[in-house]
Scaffold this motif. Structure first.
Motif, PDB file in Angstrom:
ATOM      1  N   TYR A 137      97.999  24.005 125.343  1.00  0.00           N
ATOM      2  CA  TYR A 137      98.233  24.038 123.760  1.00  0.00           C
ATOM      3  C   TYR A 137      99.239  24.615 123.433  1.00  0.00           C
ATOM      4  CZ  TYR A 137      96.244  28.729 122.737  1.00  0.00           C
ATOM      5  OH  TYR A 137      96.099  29.988 122.638  1.00  0.00           O
ATOM      6  N   ARG A 177      95.128  17.023 121.052  1.00  0.00           N
ATOM      7  CA  ARG A 177      93.943  17.768 120.863  1.00  0.00           C
ATOM      8  C   ARG A 177      93.442  18.712 121.951  1.00  0.00           C
ATOM      9  NH1 ARG A 177      88.305  18.185 121.730  1.00  0.00           N
ATOM     10  NH2 ARG A 177      88.595  16.623 123.141  1.00  0.00           N
ATOM     11  N   TYR A 210      94.638  20.216 116.452  1.00  0.00           N
ATOM     12  CA  TYR A 210      95.393  19.009 116.646  1.00  0.00           C
ATOM     13  C   TYR A 210      96.797  19.282 116.406  1.00  0.00           C
ATOM     14  CZ  TYR A 210      90.851  16.732 116.517  1.00  0.00           C
ATOM     15  OH  TYR A 210      89.508  16.471 116.851  1.00  0.00           O
ATOM     16  N   THR A 247      89.322  23.788 117.186  1.00  0.00           N
ATOM     17  CA  THR A 247      90.014  22.740 117.964  1.00  0.00           C
ATOM     18  C   THR A 247      91.339  22.593 117.241  1.00  0.00           C
ATOM     19  OG1 THR A 247      87.920  21.681 118.226  1.00  0.00           O
ATOM     20  CG2 THR A 247      89.891  20.172 118.421  1.00  0.00           C
TER      21      THR A 247
END
Length: 169
Positions: free
Chosen positions: A112, A57, A42, A40
């Protein structure tokens, strides 16, 4: 383990004792199912004058997590250090930091990015971070199972490997 290094007037060698506590923990690279882990990330997204600082996230799949030895140099002596690595083949959801910043807000949840000072948790987690204090708390909570990004290499177009390499040294 013996480590040698050049100094201004010659060559020095020191012996570093390896104990269970200082022994690097390597993950075997010979497995067939190498890219099966999830992490994950951040993202620490700075304020742009219109929008406040935020922390996005994203769970990245198709990851390989491993540690290896690197070298840190202070100008005279090379110091062996443990380097944490994540390599992901999840390139279809990756955007460069500039491309990510230009995405409309409703599309950002599908992609992302990664840059230095982002934080990677070496597992799939669902903590929500909205303030810088919560971001610091997250880093403390996962300090043994995560890292702050220090380097990123994206191998996307024109190469025989398509992956994103995320490191902490």
């Amino acid at each position: 383990m013996k480590v040698g290094f050049k100094v201004k007037y010659g060559y020095n060698e020191i012996e570093i004792p390896i104990t269970e506590e200082t022994k690097p923990k390597y993950r075997p690279l010979g497995r067939k199912d190498r890219y099966v882990e999830k992490v994950t990330i951040y993202n620490d997204v700075a304020s742009d004058g219109v929008n406040p600082r935020r922390f996005d996230r994203f769970v990245i799949s198709k990851c390989l997590i491993y540690n290896d030895l690197g070298e840190s140099a202070d100008g005279t002596i090379g110091q062996p250090i443990e380097v944490q690595n994540v390599i992901t083949r999840d390139v279809e959801h990756y955007k460069t930091p500039l491309e990510y910043a230009q995405l409309p807000a409703d599309l950002k949840e599908n992609y992302y990015t990664v840059k230095p000072n982002d934080f990677v948790v070496l597992a799939e987690v669902d903590d929500v971070v909205t303030t810088s204090r919560e971001f610091q708390d997250l880093q403390s909570k996962y300090k043994d199972n995560g890292f702050s990004v220090t380097a990123v290499s994206a191998y996307l177009n024109g190469t025989n490997t398509n992956n994103i390499h995320i490191q902490h040294a």
